[in-house]
Write a protein that holds these residues in place. Structure first.
Motif, mmCIF file in Angstrom:
data_model
loop_
_atom_site.group_PDB
_atom_site.id
_atom_site.type_symbol
_atom_site.label_atom_id
_atom_site.label_comp_id
_atom_site.label_asym_id
_atom_site.label_seq_id
_atom_site.Cartn_x
_atom_site.Cartn_y
_atom_site.Cartn_z
ATOM 1 N N LYS A 53 0.708 -1.448 0.259
ATOM 2 C CA LYS A 53 0.147 -0.301 -0.219
ATOM 3 C C LYS A 53 0.772 1.463 -0.293
ATOM 4 N N GLY A 94 -1.510 5.400 -1.114
ATOM 5 C CA GLY A 94 -3.155 5.424 -0.468
ATOM 6 C C GLY A 94 -3.555 5.047 -1.148
ATOM 7 N N ARG A 95 -3.178 4.265 -2.043
ATOM 8 C CA ARG A 95 -3.238 2.490 -3.352
ATOM 9 C C ARG A 95 -2.210 1.994 -2.938
ATOM 10 N N THR A 96 -3.622 -0.276 -2.668
ATOM 11 C CA THR A 96 -2.979 -1.473 -3.030
ATOM 12 C C THR A 96 -2.579 -1.642 -4.404
ATOM 13 N N PHE A 97 -0.925 -2.165 -4.676
ATOM 14 C CA PHE A 97 -0.988 -2.693 -5.369
ATOM 15 C C PHE A 97 -0.488 -4.393 -5.088
ATOM 16 N N GLU A 139 -3.343 -3.545 -9.821
ATOM 17 C CA GLU A 139 -4.291 -2.477 -8.316
ATOM 18 C C GLU A 139 -5.423 -3.899 -7.647
ATOM 19 N N PHE A 140 -5.647 -3.354 -6.412
ATOM 20 C CA PHE A 140 -6.664 -4.375 -5.773
ATOM 21 C C PHE A 140 -7.105 -2.924 -4.906
ATOM 22 N N ASP A 141 -8.983 -3.280 -4.733
ATOM 23 C CA ASP A 141 -9.654 -2.515 -3.838
ATOM 24 C C ASP A 141 -10.310 -3.212 -2.496
ATOM 25 N N GLY A 142 -11.062 -2.058 -2.231
ATOM 26 C CA GLY A 142 -11.446 -3.338 -1.499
ATOM 27 C C GLY A 142 -12.134 -4.435 -1.669
ATOM 28 N N ASN A 143 -12.638 -4.986 -2.942
ATOM 29 C CA ASN A 143 -13.351 -5.798 -3.233
ATOM 30 C C ASN A 143 -12.392 -6.581 -3.874
ATOM 31 N N VAL A 188 -8.790 -4.573 -9.644
ATOM 32 C CA VAL A 188 -9.763 -3.279 -10.146
ATOM 33 C C VAL A 188 -8.525 -3.137 -11.697
#
Length: 518
Positions: free
Chosen positions: A257, A260-263, A282-286, A289
């Motif tokens: 992370k 502010g972004r998770t990859f 990239e990953f979000d909470g689901n 992406v």
């Protein structure tokens, strides 16, 4: 120092022609004493080895090949060190101050090594000082490049030779305690073993014509109340698979992370070129992406994108063993722009470099290889005060040779104040399982670890293998392998072409849409 190899005149092998050993950064000449031993030799062994050379190695020479002319070198004098590779009795008149005898599953000589291989596995190697009976080093080599009986013998002897320089350097040895397999006894008839090996090799070639092999894939999940490091298993939420285009595989996932972004960064290998680059998604909470994007490529193969934060900057140390160095890249624009900053170590093969901080120092772990033998059985450690170095070798390098507990498999973690590291367990093949090892002692002169848990593929993770584990917040990632028919990518491209009047083969396959497979 005068080093003498004692070798069997009836079994002259190419590996015996080694002219020197590099000890304390100096090339020390090796003289040979040829000895005739009464040990029986398996009938037809040379003919079987020649068959393996033609079929399994495509005609390439190997260390187990028989030499037609025995090399006779001038003697420099009475040896200070004798390394006796035979099963003969030690000469009582020998005045050497150090008399070393390699043993294979407890037995001496080539016959003992062959007996272990014919019994189904590479032997545990022990280097014994016959003057006092002490075991001065011990190791268990990995067999990922050992093709057939001759390849197994070549690997065993190559690793035996690599164990000698650290012993002769006078550096402290951290002799590992390894399970001692039973002695294989007298060598079995090698013909059935070689025939099975040749048949298996042919079957693998047919398999590779039909399927991409190996084909790794990345698994991921969000585990709010589950942590593999605390449970010691893969239980918890179901694992999802990051989709790939079929003719690429994904492996060695490292999540981060940043800004502010998770990859998740990973090795992205194109089966058509057999060359890896570093890609990310990239990953979000689901979940994932968008699409997979390439972020770092070199003319040589890259894998294992280890990530580390230092002084407010993000850095990457991808594996670059093909280039024989350990480079470090600085993130210029997250996530897709990286620049090579410097070289931390050069002139060596150090795979899957992983760094941790401990007691005020940084420690770099990696699977070390000296140009021969397996890729996953020998651990080397380096230490430094700063990330950019200078990096100094551990006093006991290489630390240990053990295919089950050596090769890094992801980031270190701290659990209840204790330092842990994931390790690849290659006992049953490269990347077959993953161990969780507690680091009991770590300093510039000492190292001890103990594997507490072993993770294998099964009902909880359907991948055929398992060799990387990492976590970022609630996101856990692992990898594994599966059967991947070559027709899958081709059919996917045909379906894609049916939806468009114009399509490009490379673009259709190189940028898959990420999806979750439950």
């Amino acid at each position: 120092m005068i080093i003498e190899f004692r070798c069997d005149r009836e079994q002259p092998r190419l590996w015996m022609c080694r002219e020197s050993l590099r000890v304390n950064d100096q090339d020390i000449p090796v003289q040979i004493s040829w000895t005739t031993t009464p040990a029986p030799r398996p009938a037809g062994l040379d003919m079987l080895f020649e068959l393996e050379r033609i079929v399994l190695r495509k005609g390439k020479a190997g260390g187990a090949d028989r030499v037609t002319t025995i090399p006779e070198r001038p003697r420099a004098g009475n040896p200070d060190v004798v390394v006796d590779f035979t099963s003969a009795e030690r000469d009582p008149n020998c005045s050497a101050k150090l008399y070393l005898r390699p043993r294979f599953n407890g037995g001496a000589g080539e016959g003992a090594a062959l007996a272990a291989i014919l019994a189904g596995d590479l032997p545990v190697i022990e280097i014994v000082n016959e003057l006092d009976g002490a075991v001065v080093d011990r190791g268990h080599p990995s067999a990922e490049i050992a093709a057939g009986l001759s390849g197994g013998l070549d690997t065993v002897m190559a690793r035996t030779l690599s164990m000698l320089p650290p012993i002769l350097s006078g550096a402290p040895r951290l002799v590992p305690q390894l399970p001692a397999p039973a002695n294989g006894g007298a060598p079995r008839n090698p013909a059935p073993f070689v025939v099975r090996g040749v048949a298996t090799s042919i079957a693998k070639e047919i398999y590779r014509l039909c399927c991409y092999a190996p084909h790794w894939h990345v698994g991921w999940r969000f585990a709010d109340n589950t942590d593999i490091w605390r449970t010691g298993d893969l239980s918890g939420p179901a694992w999802n698979v990051l989709a790939d285009p079929g003719n690429h595989f994904y492996a060695d996932p490292f999540p981060v992370k940043w800004q502010g972004r998770t990859f998740v960064f990973f090795e992205d290998l194109d089966h058509r070129t057999n060359k890896g680059i570093i890609s990310a998604i990239e990953f979000d909470g689901n979940g994932p992406v968008g699409t997979v994007m390439p972020v770092l490529e070199e003319p040589w193969h890259l894998s294992y994108p280890f990530l580390i934060e230092n002084d407010g900057e993000l850095w990457m140390i991808p594996e670059s063993t093909a280039h024989r160095d350990v480079p470090i890249y600085k993130c210029i624009r997250f996530p897709d722009k990286w620049e090579r900053h410097s070289t931390l170590l050069s002139g060596l093969e150090l795979a899957d470099v992983t760094i941790t901080q401990h007691n005020g120092l940084r420690y770099m772990f990696g699977a070390w290889r000296d140009g021969s033998g397996g890729y996953s059985d020998t651990l080397a450690i380096y230490y430094a005060e700063q990330l950019l170095g200078p990096w100094r070798p551990h006093a006991a390098n290489p630390i240990l040779m053990d295919r089950a507990t050596t090769r890094p498999a992801g980031n270190f973690v701290t659990v209840n104040g204790k330092l842990w590291r994931p390790v690849q367990d290659c006992s049953n093949g490269y990347g077959a399982a993953l161990g969780l090892a507690e680091v009991l002692e770590l300093s510039p002169t000492t190292y001890r670890q103990e594997v507490r848990h072993l993770l294998r593929p099964g009902l909880q993770w359907a991948g055929r293998k398992l060799h990387t584990l990492n976590r970022c917040g609630q996101l856990e990632v692992i990898d594994g392998s599966r059967v991947q028919p070559k027709t899958t990518a081709f059919l996917a491209s045909l379906r894609s072409s049916g939806q468009s009047s114009h399509w490009d083969w490379h673009s259709a396959l190189a940028k898959p849409i990420a999806r979750r497979l439950h």
